[in-house]
Design a protein around this motif. Structure first.
Motif, mmCIF file in Angstrom:
data_model
loop_
_atom_site.group_PDB
_atom_site.id
_atom_site.type_symbol
_atom_site.label_atom_id
_atom_site.label_comp_id
_atom_site.label_asym_id
_atom_site.label_seq_id
_atom_site.Cartn_x
_atom_site.Cartn_y
_atom_site.Cartn_z
ATOM 1 N N LYS A 166 -78.145 -11.999 -17.617
ATOM 2 C CA LYS A 166 -77.174 -11.678 -16.265
ATOM 3 C C LYS A 166 -77.592 -10.338 -15.822
ATOM 4 O O LYS A 166 -77.620 -10.036 -14.473
ATOM 5 C CB LYS A 166 -75.841 -11.753 -16.517
ATOM 6 N N ALA A 167 -78.014 -9.378 -16.724
ATOM 7 C CA ALA A 167 -78.152 -7.957 -16.130
ATOM 8 C C ALA A 167 -79.463 -7.849 -15.035
ATOM 9 O O ALA A 167 -79.691 -7.040 -14.526
ATOM 10 C CB ALA A 167 -78.525 -7.110 -17.416
ATOM 11 N N TYR A 168 -80.412 -8.922 -15.408
ATOM 12 C CA TYR A 168 -81.578 -8.956 -14.343
ATOM 13 C C TYR A 168 -81.247 -9.787 -13.174
ATOM 14 O O TYR A 168 -82.358 -10.084 -12.467
ATOM 15 C CB TYR A 168 -82.620 -9.486 -15.280
ATOM 16 N N ASP A 169 -79.990 -9.965 -12.873
ATOM 17 C CA ASP A 169 -79.919 -10.957 -11.784
ATOM 18 C C ASP A 169 -80.218 -10.393 -10.512
ATOM 19 O O ASP A 169 -80.173 -9.199 -10.120
ATOM 20 C CB ASP A 169 -78.305 -11.382 -11.478
ATOM 21 N N ILE A 170 -81.437 -11.178 -9.692
ATOM 22 C CA ILE A 170 -81.536 -10.663 -8.366
ATOM 23 C C ILE A 170 -81.637 -12.064 -7.584
ATOM 24 O O ILE A 170 -81.893 -13.240 -8.068
ATOM 25 C CB ILE A 170 -82.967 -10.153 -8.351
ATOM 26 N N ASP A 171 -81.754 -12.059 -6.219
ATOM 27 C CA ASP A 171 -81.695 -13.185 -5.524
ATOM 28 C C ASP A 171 -80.452 -14.014 -5.785
ATOM 29 O O ASP A 171 -79.291 -13.628 -6.072
ATOM 30 C CB ASP A 171 -82.945 -13.919 -5.412
ATOM 31 N N ALA A 172 -80.597 -15.145 -6.164
ATOM 32 C CA ALA A 172 -79.652 -16.059 -6.499
ATOM 33 C C ALA A 172 -78.939 -15.890 -7.871
ATOM 34 O O ALA A 172 -79.909 -15.469 -8.772
ATOM 35 C CB ALA A 172 -80.106 -17.417 -6.563
ATOM 36 N N PRO A 173 -77.646 -15.804 -8.001
ATOM 37 C CA PRO A 173 -76.933 -15.265 -9.215
ATOM 38 C C PRO A 173 -77.184 -16.408 -10.371
ATOM 39 O O PRO A 173 -77.318 -17.684 -10.120
ATOM 40 C CB PRO A 173 -75.642 -15.036 -8.814
ATOM 41 N N SER A 174 -77.338 -15.841 -11.724
ATOM 42 C CA SER A 174 -77.886 -16.680 -12.819
ATOM 43 C C SER A 174 -76.343 -17.322 -13.376
ATOM 44 O O SER A 174 -75.533 -16.397 -13.238
ATOM 45 C CB SER A 174 -78.203 -16.039 -13.869
ATOM 46 N N PRO A 175 -76.286 -18.437 -13.718
ATOM 47 C CA PRO A 175 -74.912 -19.223 -14.164
ATOM 48 C C PRO A 175 -74.820 -18.723 -15.454
ATOM 49 O O PRO A 175 -73.613 -18.855 -16.190
ATOM 50 C CB PRO A 175 -74.972 -20.265 -14.018
ATOM 51 N N TYR A 176 -75.767 -18.035 -16.212
ATOM 52 C CA TYR A 176 -75.555 -17.972 -17.913
ATOM 53 C C TYR A 176 -74.720 -16.621 -17.966
ATOM 54 O O TYR A 176 -74.784 -15.588 -17.192
ATOM 55 C CB TYR A 176 -77.054 -17.540 -18.329
ATOM 56 N N GLU A 177 -74.000 -16.597 -19.093
ATOM 57 C CA GLU A 177 -73.137 -15.592 -19.350
ATOM 58 C C GLU A 177 -73.705 -14.912 -20.591
ATOM 59 O O GLU A 177 -73.701 -15.397 -21.619
ATOM 60 C CB GLU A 177 -71.604 -16.241 -19.593
ATOM 61 N N THR A 178 -73.878 -13.606 -20.353
ATOM 62 C CA THR A 178 -74.684 -12.645 -21.510
ATOM 63 C C THR A 178 -74.109 -11.326 -21.654
ATOM 64 O O THR A 178 -74.521 -10.420 -21.535
ATOM 65 C CB THR A 178 -76.028 -12.466 -21.189
ATOM 66 N N PRO A 179 -72.504 -11.267 -21.967
ATOM 67 C CA PRO A 179 -72.035 -10.066 -21.607
ATOM 68 C C PRO A 179 -72.346 -9.142 -23.001
ATOM 69 O O PRO A 179 -72.287 -7.738 -22.648
ATOM 70 C CB PRO A 179 -70.440 -10.445 -21.835
ATOM 71 N N MET A 216 -76.955 -22.717 -24.884
ATOM 72 C CA MET A 216 -77.941 -22.064 -25.670
ATOM 73 C C MET A 216 -77.988 -20.559 -25.432
ATOM 74 O O MET A 216 -77.950 -19.532 -26.276
ATOM 75 C CB MET A 216 -79.130 -22.478 -25.652
ATOM 76 N N VAL A 217 -78.197 -20.031 -24.299
ATOM 77 C CA VAL A 217 -78.188 -18.688 -23.822
ATOM 78 C C VAL A 217 -76.800 -17.979 -24.245
ATOM 79 O O VAL A 217 -76.951 -16.898 -24.788
ATOM 80 C CB VAL A 217 -78.728 -18.416 -22.315
ATOM 81 N N GLU A 218 -75.780 -18.607 -23.954
ATOM 82 C CA GLU A 218 -74.601 -18.067 -24.229
ATOM 83 C C GLU A 218 -74.230 -17.902 -25.687
ATOM 84 O O GLU A 218 -73.713 -16.923 -26.289
ATOM 85 C CB GLU A 218 -73.494 -18.881 -23.858
ATOM 86 N N MET A 219 -74.806 -18.829 -26.677
ATOM 87 C CA MET A 219 -74.712 -18.764 -27.997
ATOM 88 C C MET A 219 -75.652 -17.612 -28.366
ATOM 89 O O MET A 219 -75.254 -16.788 -29.460
ATOM 90 C CB MET A 219 -75.338 -20.173 -28.643
#
Length: 612
Positions: free
Chosen positions: A29-42, A262-265
């Motif tokens: 998520k910290a690299y979001d540019i253009d269309a936002p990513s739906p993945y959650e990586t807090p 998987m990304v959130e895991m």
């Protein structure tokens, strides 16, 4: 080396190198540019605020094994002849593989067993070294040499929650049952032994200077999740129906709910590691937490895998392509570095590479580089400890600002790539008789002025090769010089290709072979194309489960023969001839199987004259 310190003395720092598997630049998520990513990586995003986030970080290669070997050895894949996964097989052509126009060169199956790895250097300097997770620095996950052979005191390789679900990914979900090996935790995430192994290493060795190489199996295929709740969550978030076909997912974009889970895991598990370091007292530094004296490097082995096993997995857009391609989507990766003395909350456009980790870690720890060990990366310590945005602080071996970076991938798309400043050149090897592939592509990724990188064409959509011929020529010459210095291997043309190819009919013919003691002599005939190179490809463990082949030069003689000495222990051997048009002829012609034992069984009447 002191293991204990007073409250004011900082003890020898620890290192956590956290290498994820196939995590794309746009998957965090910290690299979001253009269309936002739906993945959650807090948890991963939080790491960005605790150190330096690099926006132009690259893997050493577009696939995992060469990147892993390069990071651990400090040697460029081209120099190491380790340019793709597996390897250690003979580059042979055979008449029933006629759809293949271009073929891979020989490339190594592994790091040399005596490699002076980063782990070995740290081990020799008093560090307890640990590996948890994926290895894959040999021809097989479990082939020699293993981590314990390459400088690691402790090694574990349990796949944990990434183990395939049975009978398929819409079944076998984790539960809260105490007897479930993947029992859900209080936050609803499956128990993951890979992460538990990393935590156990930290808990066991926190009172010692430690180096932990945590190589996650996430987020590599198979694309699945043991958390049904996460799968349902992302179906709802993406506005997609719950899947009914366990075999395929064909919705384009970042719309795969299995992968999103998987990304959130991944984020959850590495968050547990970060939390442990932040909340655990440092036994060697009273009054301080482990994180205060630990350098953390978080990155990926290559770009995101956009398609795999019938699935659209993710989308690296705006970057083009993905894993197995040297375009930006295949090699640009997330990278965060934090630790003692490193400024916090900094974003940097300095171009860096996984090859830089080896010299950087040694410098941060105050450890001398091994004598006679060539390192292809740059030391980033001055950059990290002073101004992470100043590219002039990244120096090459001549002590000058590093302005170029090279990738060599003579497989699949068959490319070599050079980045110089804001420009990137791609040299395509499979361009002859291929109207869809140009020999050269040139892209201006950025316009950098006064240290600020203005985005121009990170999509690599506008090929400038025809309008910038002088720059193409200049960069191609530089690329050739680098590859030549590294003694890189190039792909070849297949004389059995069924389509039209110029000079295909002029390849040489090998007439036979004789053997006297350890010397073999091959006789050949030229058919209009001059033979310019000969290699002996041999193995010392033919028919073994982990059969591995090696390459050595053979002598071209004026009388139409080739001679070579068989290395001690050779069980099987093959001659490769390369002609002036870069066609490869193998003798004998090997059936399409890795195992010579299997080949003999399958082709009992086949002329295997070189296979003793």
């Amino acid at each position: 080396m002191s293991n204990l310190a007073t409250a004011t003395e900082r003890p020898t720092p620890n290192v956590l190198l956290l290498l994820t598997d196939d995590l794309g630049w746009q998957d965090v998520k910290a690299y979001d540019i253009d269309a936002p990513s739906p993945y959650e990586t807090p948890n991963i995003d939080a790491l960005a605020k605790k150190g330096v986030q690099f926006w132009q970080a690259y893997s050493p290669a577009p696939t995992c094994a060469p990147s892993r070997c390069a990071i651990m050895s400090g040697t460029h894949p081209a120099r190491a002849q380790k340019t793709h996964v597996v390897g250690g097989a003979p580059p042979t052509v055979h008449s029933n593989k006629n759809s293949q126009r271009i073929m891979d060169p020989w490339y190594s199956g592994r790091m040399p067993a005596n490699e002076m790895t980063l782990a070995r250097v740290l081990q020799q300097n008093g560090y307890t070294t640990g590996h948890a997770g994926k290895w894959h620095m040999a021809i097989n996950h479990f082939a020699y040499p293993q981590p314990e052979d390459q400088g690691f005191d402790v090694t574990t390789a349990n796949r944990g929650a990434t183990s395939p679900q049975v009978p398929h990914r819409l079944t076998d979900f984790a539960t809260a049952d105490a007897n479930d090996p993947y029992q859900l935790d209080e936050e609803g995430f499956p128990f993951h032994q890979n992460n538990e192994d990393a935590l156990n290493f930290l808990k066991t060795h926190k009172a010692e200077p430690f180096f932990l190489y945590y190589a996650t199996f996430l987020v590599h295929a198979p694309i699945h999740t043991r958390s049904k709740a996460l799968l349902e969550k992302y179906c709802e978030k993406l506005g997609l129906p719950y899947p009914t076909d366990p075999e395929h997912w064909d919705v384009k974009g970042q719309n795969n709910p299995y992968y999103a889970a998987m990304v959130e895991m991944l984020d959850h598990y590495v968050g547990e590691v970060f939390d442990y370091l932040e909340t655990t007292d440092d036994p060697r530094w009273p009054g301080h937490k482990l994180v205060e004296n630990t350098y953390i490097i978080f990155t990926s082995d290559n770009g995101g895998m956009e398609k795999a096993h019938g699935d659209i997995v993710t989308d690296n857009y705006p970057l083009d392509k993905g894993k197995i391609n040297a375009k930006e989507g295949g090699v640009r990766v997330p990278l965060f570095i934090s630790g003692p003395g490193i400024k916090k909350g900094i974003t940097s456009d300095v171009v860096v590479n996984g090859l830089d980790f080896y010299p950087t870690i040694l410098s941060l720890l105050g450890i001398d580089r091994p004598e006679e060990k060539h390192l292809d990366g740059a030391d980033l310590s001055t950059l990290l400890l002073n101004d992470p945005t100043d590219s002039k602080l990244v120096l090459n071996e001549k002590g000058e600002e590093r302005t170029s970076m090279m990738w060599h991938f003579p497989h699949a798309a068959s490319q070599s790539t050079l980045r110089v400043g804001d420009f990137k050149l791609i040299r395509n090897y499979d361009f002859k008789n291929n109207a869809t592939t140009p020999e050269f592509e040139l892209y201006q990724l950025y316009d950098t002025q006064n240290g600020t990188a203005k985005r121009i064409d990170i999509e690599e959509a506008h090929n400038l090769a025809q309008s910038e011929l002088h720059k193409v020529q200049e960069m191609n010459t530089q690329l050739t010089n680098i590859l030549t210095e590294m003694n890189a291997s190039y792909p070849f043309y297949n004389p059995f290709y069924k389509g039209k190819m110029e000079f295909k009919e002029n390849v040489p013919t090998v007439l036979g072979v004789t053997k006297a003691d350890q010397q073999v002599t091959f006789t050949y005939k030229e058919n209009g194309a001059k033979v310019i190179k000969a290699n002996l490809i041999y193995t010392t463990n033919g028919g073994h489960r982990y059969e591995e082949w090696f390459k050595t030069d053979a002598q071209l003689n004026a009388n139409g023969t080739v001679t070579a000495l068989l290395p001690n222990g050779t069980t099987h051997y093959i001659l490769n001839l390369i002609d002036e048009h870069n066609f490869l002829v193998s003798y004998p012609e090997i059936p399409p199987t890795r195992s010579i034992k299997s080949a003999k069984k399958k082709y009992s009447n086949y002329a295997l004259s070189g296979l003793k």
